[in-house]
Structure formats: structure tokens, C-alpha cells
Write a protein that holds these residues in place. Structure first.
Motif, PDB file in Angstrom:
ATOM      1  N   GLY A 171       0.798  -1.220   0.000  1.00  0.00           N
ATOM      2  CA  GLY A 171       0.000   0.000   0.000  1.00  0.00           C
ATOM      3  C   GLY A 171       0.827   1.264   0.000  1.00  0.00           C
ATOM      4  N   ALA A 172       2.108   1.162   0.428  1.00  0.00           N
ATOM      5  CA  ALA A 172       2.945   2.364   0.501  1.00  0.00           C
ATOM      6  C   ALA A 172       3.270   2.933  -0.879  1.00  0.00           C
ATOM      7  N   PRO A 173       3.835   2.154  -1.805  1.00  0.00           N
ATOM      8  CA  PRO A 173       4.116   2.747  -3.119  1.00  0.00           C
ATOM      9  C   PRO A 173       2.863   3.193  -3.859  1.00  0.00           C
ATOM     10  N   ILE A 174       1.734   2.563  -3.577  1.00  0.00           N
ATOM     11  CA  ILE A 174       0.478   2.997  -4.189  1.00  0.00           C
ATOM     12  C   ILE A 174       0.037   4.324  -3.571  1.00  0.00           C
ATOM     13  N   GLY A 175      -0.044   4.350  -2.252  1.00  0.00           N
ATOM     14  CA  GLY A 175      -0.497   5.564  -1.574  1.00  0.00           C
ATOM     15  C   GLY A 175       0.425   6.747  -1.773  1.00  0.00           C
ATOM     16  N   LEU A 176       1.729   6.496  -1.796  1.00  0.00           N
ATOM     17  CA  LEU A 176       2.658   7.612  -1.930  1.00  0.00           C
ATOM     18  C   LEU A 176       2.733   8.134  -3.357  1.00  0.00           C
ATOM     19  N   ARG A 177       2.427   7.298  -4.343  1.00  0.00           N
ATOM     20  CA  ARG A 177       2.254   7.828  -5.699  1.00  0.00           C
ATOM     21  C   ARG A 177       1.085   8.813  -5.714  1.00  0.00           C
ATOM     22  N   ILE A 178      -0.015   8.399  -5.117  1.00  0.00           N
ATOM     23  CA  ILE A 178      -1.206   9.257  -5.074  1.00  0.00           C
ATOM     24  C   ILE A 178      -0.895  10.561  -4.343  1.00  0.00           C
ATOM     25  N   GLY A 207       5.001   0.888   6.103  1.00  0.00           N
ATOM     26  CA  GLY A 207       4.822   1.455   4.773  1.00  0.00           C
ATOM     27  C   GLY A 207       6.116   2.154   4.383  1.00  0.00           C
ATOM     28  N   ASN A 208       6.945   1.470   3.632  1.00  0.00           N
ATOM     29  CA  ASN A 208       8.331   1.888   3.419  1.00  0.00           C
ATOM     30  C   ASN A 208       8.475   2.963   2.337  1.00  0.00           C
ATOM     31  N   ALA A 209       9.422   3.880   2.536  1.00  0.00           N
ATOM     32  CA  ALA A 209       9.730   4.906   1.532  1.00  0.00           C
ATOM     33  C   ALA A 209      11.218   5.215   1.470  1.00  0.00           C
ATOM     34  N   TYR A 210      12.041   4.375   2.114  1.00  0.00           N
ATOM     35  CA  TYR A 210      13.485   4.597   2.181  1.00  0.00           C
ATOM     36  C   TYR A 210      14.213   3.263   2.032  1.00  0.00           C
ATOM     37  N   THR A 211      15.381   3.307   1.400  1.00  0.00           N
ATOM     38  CA  THR A 211      16.135   2.066   1.205  1.00  0.00           C
ATOM     39  C   THR A 211      16.562   1.446   2.531  1.00  0.00           C
ATOM     40  N   GLU A 212      16.653   2.265   3.575  1.00  0.00           N
ATOM     41  CA  GLU A 212      17.040   1.724   4.886  1.00  0.00           C
ATOM     42  C   GLU A 212      16.047   0.675   5.392  1.00  0.00           C
ATOM     43  N   GLN A 220      10.735  -3.514  -7.980  1.00  0.00           N
ATOM     44  CA  GLN A 220      12.004  -2.793  -8.109  1.00  0.00           C
ATOM     45  C   GLN A 220      11.807  -1.356  -8.582  1.00  0.00           C
ATOM     46  N   PHE A 221      10.767  -1.123  -9.382  1.00  0.00           N
ATOM     47  CA  PHE A 221      10.550   0.208  -9.940  1.00  0.00           C
ATOM     48  C   PHE A 221       9.963   1.176  -8.917  1.00  0.00           C
ATOM     49  N   ASN A 222       9.458   0.653  -7.806  1.00  0.00           N
ATOM     50  CA  ASN A 222       9.009   1.547  -6.739  1.00  0.00           C
ATOM     51  C   ASN A 222      10.176   2.361  -6.188  1.00  0.00           C
ATOM     52  N   LEU A 223      11.356   1.764  -6.164  1.00  0.00           N
ATOM     53  CA  LEU A 223      12.522   2.471  -5.635  1.00  0.00           C
ATOM     54  C   LEU A 223      12.860   3.691  -6.474  1.00  0.00           C
ATOM     55  N   ASP A 224      12.524   3.645  -7.761  1.00  0.00           N
ATOM     56  CA  ASP A 224      12.747   4.810  -8.615  1.00  0.00           C
ATOM     57  C   ASP A 224      11.889   5.988  -8.171  1.00  0.00           C
ATOM     58  N   GLY A 225      10.782   5.691  -7.501  1.00  0.00           N
ATOM     59  CA  GLY A 225       9.903   6.755  -7.033  1.00  0.00           C
ATOM     60  C   GLY A 225      10.286   7.335  -5.694  1.00  0.00           C
ATOM     61  N   TYR A 226      11.221   6.702  -4.986  1.00  0.00           N
ATOM     62  CA  TYR A 226      11.562   7.176  -3.648  1.00  0.00           C
ATOM     63  C   TYR A 226      12.026   8.631  -3.629  1.00  0.00           C
ATOM     64  N   ALA A 248      11.077  11.104  -5.454  1.00  0.00           N
ATOM     65  CA  ALA A 248       9.888  11.958  -5.568  1.00  0.00           C
ATOM     66  C   ALA A 248       9.057  11.913  -4.296  1.00  0.00           C
ATOM     67  N   PHE A 249       8.955  10.726  -3.688  1.00  0.00           N
ATOM     68  CA  PHE A 249       8.204  10.630  -2.428  1.00  0.00           C
ATOM     69  C   PHE A 249       8.872  11.489  -1.354  1.00  0.00           C
ATOM     70  N   GLN A 250      10.187  11.392  -1.274  1.00  0.00           N
ATOM     71  CA  GLN A 250      10.920  12.114  -0.236  1.00  0.00           C
ATOM     72  C   GLN A 250      10.898  13.617  -0.490  1.00  0.00           C
ATOM     73  N   GLU A 251      10.918  14.018  -1.745  1.00  0.00           N
ATOM     74  CA  GLU A 251      10.792  15.439  -2.063  1.00  0.00           C
ATOM     75  C   GLU A 251       9.406  15.949  -1.688  1.00  0.00           C
ATOM     76  N   TYR A 252       8.392  15.131  -1.910  1.00  0.00           N
ATOM     77  CA  TYR A 252       7.039  15.478  -1.469  1.00  0.00           C
ATOM     78  C   TYR A 252       7.010  15.670   0.043  1.00  0.00           C
ATOM     79  N   PHE A 253       7.644  14.781   0.792  1.00  0.00           N
ATOM     80  CA  PHE A 253       7.686  14.929   2.251  1.00  0.00           C
ATOM     81  C   PHE A 253       8.320  16.258   2.633  1.00  0.00           C
ATOM     82  N   ARG A 254       9.484  16.539   2.052  1.00  0.00           N
ATOM     83  CA  ARG A 254      10.230  17.750   2.421  1.00  0.00           C
ATOM     84  C   ARG A 254       9.462  19.011   2.060  1.00  0.00           C
TER      85      ARG A 254
END
Length: 288
Positions: A107-114, A130-135, A212-218, A220-226
Motif C-alpha cells: 500500500g505504501a508505493p500505491i499511496g505515496l504515488r497518489i 509502509g516503506n519509503a526509504y532504502t534503509e 524494483q521500480f518503486n525504488l525509482d519513485g523514492y 519523488a516521495f521524499q521530495e514530497y515529504f520535504r
């Protein structure tokens, strides 16, 4: 809608039946609940009952999961971009204008795309593994990333994640002994029944590969957070060995004002810490 009981409904989206649970009064603040692998909206059943007096809750089953349609891999392009499109169309179908999102696992890559595409619609984010970081990636992912690099050579290895033993492990691993009896056994049996449907293995293998392609969105997700600083509540099992606690802590980098609770729980923390999580949500959303 009368009363607070959960309704079990189906909408037709792009010609596909999308099953969803809905509870509470639609005039109240909305919380969209997005489940992970190998579960369904069933994972939110108790949370919905606990919050329906003060909130409007919607929990869909992703295509290929639960009671939603399960077209074959030849009939539907299984990937997280496509699952997001279906979810966005369901949101529009239901007329949800602004809402908080609860993200778990897939649900994380789906919700964070939205969220990153339409930040004005998001009132808050609640993350339970709900992960958004490689850590956040643990050794559990080693064979999945090997499969992403070479599907044929690693398919047998990742198929072990479809077994009853692994499904039960996802629910019970990391759970304190005195809370194991809080987990209803039908949870993993229901998930396993979904995995065992004819053709579902091909669907899950395709989603494993596409992850694997969700990681390409990280980024953008993190920029949205900031940039947008959405209110964040983290209720994460600190013993989760699928998405580790480091993934929870990583949110502090971009959302330092978030509220963080690392629970003595595993991957499916709602099963054992549902009362605590619903309490945190009430307090958190009540302050927005």
C-alpha cells in the motif's frame, strides 16, 4: 449511510470489479486504508470498527487480492503504476476529495504515488511498515531483488514466499509470546487461500518483479515529504523483518515533526496492537 457497521461493496473500475469495505459517516474525515502482501482489506476489519464512530473509512482490495477481480497476467498489466491508477479511479468514483492515507507494505508505493501527485488531497499519512526509504529493506528482500535482476534463475527461490509456512510466519514472527494468541488463525489461512487460487502465483511473481521500480519513485516521495510536510504518524512493528525499523526511523530525515511509535510487534501489527494503534490514530487525527 446509517450506523457505523462496515459495509462490503463492489465498484466497477475500468471494467473490473473492485471490492472495498466502507464504514462510518462520509461527512466525517476520511481515512483510506491500503493493504499489503499477501493480505487484503480484511487486515483493517478491526481498525474500521474501532474508528467508525468518528471517521469515514474506505479499504479497497487491490486487483489480484481479496475479493477484487483477478484477471490473468495476460489480461491485466500487473504493476504498481497500474494498481495506483485503479485506486485513483476508485477514489474519484467514491467522490473522496480530501483524505488521510494508511499505508502498509504494498500500500505504501500505491499511496505515496497518489500523495506525491496530488498533495492537496492528502490530510495526513499513517505508516505501518509502509516503506519509503532504502534503509527499510531487510535480508528478506535479497531473493526478491535477485529475482528482479534475473527472473528465471530466481523464480523457485521467491516461490517459497507463497507457502503456508511463510504466510503464517509473516503474521507470527516478531510477536511477543504473550500476544501470539491475539492473532486469529483465519488471517493467514485467508491470505493463503488467496495465494493458492489458480493463476495467482503468476500475478504475485509479476508484482514481485515490478516492485524494483518503486525504488525509482523514492526520490519523488521524499521530495514530497520535504516540500509539503504532511502530518505523519508512524505505528511500525519494531520486530518486523520484512520492512525493518530503520525504515521507520528514516522518515525523521524529511518529516522531523512526525509522530513515531515503534511497537513490540511484527509485520502485521494491527493483529496484536490494534487497540494501541487505533488510540494513536484518534489522538493524531484529532489534533489536525
Amino acid at each position: 449511510m446509517t450506523g457505523f457497521g462496515t459495509r462490503h461493496r463492489t465498484a466497477t473500475i475500468d471494467g473490473l470489479e473492485v471490492f472495498y469495505r466502507e464504514a462510518g459517516d462520509p461527512s466525517k474525515p476520511t481515512l483510506l486504508l491500503l493493504h499489503g502482501f499477501p493480505s487484503s482489506s480484511h487486515m483493517f476489519r478491526n481498525l474500521m470498527s474501532a474508528l467508525a464512530d468518528d471517521y469515514h473509512l474506505v479499504a479497497p482490495d487491490h486487483i489480484g487480492f481479496g475479493r477484487s477481480a483477478m484477471p490473468s497476467v495476460n489480461q491485466f498489466s500487473y504493476g504498481f503504476d497500474r494498481l495506483t491508477e485503479i485506486t485513483e479511479q476508485l477514489i474519484d468514483h467514491l467522490g473522496l476529495e480530501r483524505f488521510a492515507i494508511y499505508i502498509h507494505d504494498y500500500g505504501a508505493p500505491i499511496g505515496l504515488r497518489i500523495a506525491s501527485r496530488r498533495p492537496e488531497r492528502i490530510t495526513a499519512i499513517i505508516s505501518q511498515s509502509g516503506n519509503a526509504y532504502t534503509e527499510g529493506f531487510t535480508p528478506f528482500w535479497d531473493r526478491l531483488f535477485a529475482h528482479a535482476a534475473d527472473r528465471a534463475a530466481n523464480e523457485d527461490s521467491v516461490r517459497e514466499y507463497f507457502t503456508p509456512e511463510t504466510t503464517k510466519w509473516q503474521y507470527t514472527h516478531g510477536v511477543p509470546a504473550d500476544r501470539l494468541d491475539l492473532i486469529a488463525p483465519e488471517t493467514w489461512l485467508l491470505d493463503q487461500a488467496g495465494l493458492d487460487r489458480k493463476g495467482n502465483d503468476a500475478i504475485q511473481l509479476q508484482l514481485f518483479w515490478d516492485y524494483q521500480f518503486n525504488l525509482d519513485g523514492y526520490p519523488a516521495f521524499q521530495e514530497y515529504f520535504r516540500t509539503h510536510q504532511p502530518p505523519l504518524l508512524v505505528t511500525w512493528g519494531k520486530n518486523d523483518e520484512i520492512f525493518g525499523a530503520a525504515g521507520a526511523e528514516a522518515f525523521r530525515r524529511d518529516l522531523p515533526n512526525g509522530e513515531f511509535h515503534l511497537l513490540d510487534a511484527g509485520h502485521f501489527a494491527l493483529e496484536t496492537h490494534g487497540a494501541e494503534i487505533s488510540g494513536y490514530i484518534r489522538d493524531f487525527l484529532g489534533r489536525l
